[in-house]
Design a protein around this motif. Sequence first.
Motif, PDB file in Angstrom:
ATOM      1  N   GLY A 114       0.780  -1.238   0.000  1.00 21.54           N
ATOM      2  CA  GLY A 114       0.000   0.000   0.000  1.00 21.54           C
ATOM      3  C   GLY A 114       0.808   1.283   0.000  1.00 21.54           C
ATOM      4  O   GLY A 114       0.269   2.351   0.270  1.00 21.54           O
ATOM      5  N   GLN A 115       2.098   1.192  -0.306  1.00 21.28           N
ATOM      6  CA  GLN A 115       2.962   2.378  -0.340  1.00 21.28           C
ATOM      7  C   GLN A 115       2.906   3.005  -1.737  1.00 21.28           C
ATOM      8  O   GLN A 115       2.830   2.288  -2.734  1.00 21.28           O
ATOM      9  CB  GLN A 115       4.408   2.008  -0.017  1.00 21.28           C
ATOM     10  N   PRO A 116       2.972   4.330  -1.837  1.00 18.70           N
ATOM     11  CA  PRO A 116       2.915   4.971  -3.153  1.00 18.70           C
ATOM     12  C   PRO A 116       4.233   4.831  -3.939  1.00 18.70           C
ATOM     13  O   PRO A 116       5.310   5.136  -3.426  1.00 18.70           O
ATOM     14  CB  PRO A 116       2.628   6.440  -2.841  1.00 18.70           C
ATOM     15  N   ILE A 117       4.102   4.341  -5.178  1.00 18.43           N
ATOM     16  CA  ILE A 117       5.210   4.265  -6.139  1.00 18.43           C
ATOM     17  C   ILE A 117       4.933   5.327  -7.188  1.00 18.43           C
ATOM     18  O   ILE A 117       3.899   5.279  -7.871  1.00 18.43           O
ATOM     19  CB  ILE A 117       5.292   2.881  -6.801  1.00 18.43           C
ATOM     20  N   LEU A 118       5.821   6.289  -7.327  1.00 12.18           N
ATOM     21  CA  LEU A 118       5.616   7.380  -8.273  1.00 12.18           C
ATOM     22  C   LEU A 118       5.753   6.870  -9.706  1.00 12.18           C
ATOM     23  O   LEU A 118       6.656   6.087 -10.013  1.00 12.18           O
ATOM     24  CB  LEU A 118       6.619   8.504  -8.009  1.00 12.18           C
ATOM     25  N   LYS A 119       4.867   7.320 -10.581  1.00 12.18           N
ATOM     26  CA  LYS A 119       4.893   6.916 -11.990  1.00 12.18           C
ATOM     27  C   LYS A 119       6.071   7.570 -12.695  1.00 12.18           C
ATOM     28  O   LYS A 119       6.424   8.714 -12.413  1.00 12.18           O
ATOM     29  CB  LYS A 119       3.603   7.331 -12.700  1.00 12.18           C
ATOM     30  N   GLY A 120       6.667   6.838 -13.629  1.00  9.75           N
ATOM     31  CA  GLY A 120       7.707   7.381 -14.482  1.00  9.75           C
ATOM     32  C   GLY A 120       9.106   7.397 -13.898  1.00  9.75           C
ATOM     33  O   GLY A 120      10.010   7.977 -14.497  1.00  9.75           O
ATOM     34  N   VAL A 121       9.307   6.773 -12.729  1.00  9.70           N
ATOM     35  CA  VAL A 121      10.630   6.782 -12.108  1.00  9.70           C
ATOM     36  C   VAL A 121      11.578   5.813 -12.823  1.00  9.70           C
ATOM     37  O   VAL A 121      11.135   4.902 -13.534  1.00  9.70           O
ATOM     38  CB  VAL A 121      10.556   6.453 -10.596  1.00  9.70           C
ATOM     39  N   SER A 122      12.872   6.012 -12.626  1.00  8.11           N
ATOM     40  CA  SER A 122      13.881   5.122 -13.218  1.00  8.11           C
ATOM     41  C   SER A 122      13.892   3.759 -12.536  1.00  8.11           C
ATOM     42  O   SER A 122      14.145   2.744 -13.175  1.00  8.11           O
ATOM     43  CB  SER A 122      15.277   5.726 -13.099  1.00  8.11           C
TER      44      SER A 122
END
Length: 171
Positions: A114-122
């Motif tokens: 349930g942790q946020p993963i930012l879109k578009g990261v390397s």
Amino acid sequence: MNTSSPRAAARQFDAGQFRHALSQFATGVTVITTRLADGSFRGLTASSFNSVSLDPPLVLWSLGEAANSMPVFSGNSHYVINVLAADQAELAERFSRRGDDPFANVEYELSRTGQPILKGVSAWFECHNRSRYPEGDHVIFVGEVENCAASPQTALIFHGGRFGSTPIPVK
């Protein structure tokens, strides 16, 4: 085996010299994100990220002891280290400021915990908050990586007080 000396020698530099010397080391730029018990998210920009071990898979990052987010990251069981892509300098700046919600109008998905993963990261690393070590005016967080992914995007770097990008994209 203890390999440390009893005491360091007297410093021959001031804080400004130290900061300038550190700025000559190019670092990657990350945003560390976590979810609170009430469902809200917290995040911060950090360039103090490094690998520790392959087996078990361990990484580290550090946070100033006086940081407002210290209780959040010390108390949560999980967090995600998001390695920013070259076109995400605005996210680094956004998550380094106080005040406005840095997640407003930011695309993300949720990890297994349930942790946020930012879109578009390397790359991103979902970590169990394994241990913390106070050193100087910071706390070193060691995370055990439970899941990770990478994309072929060029990474954002910070060098000499400015954002840039790595010259060689990862294949």
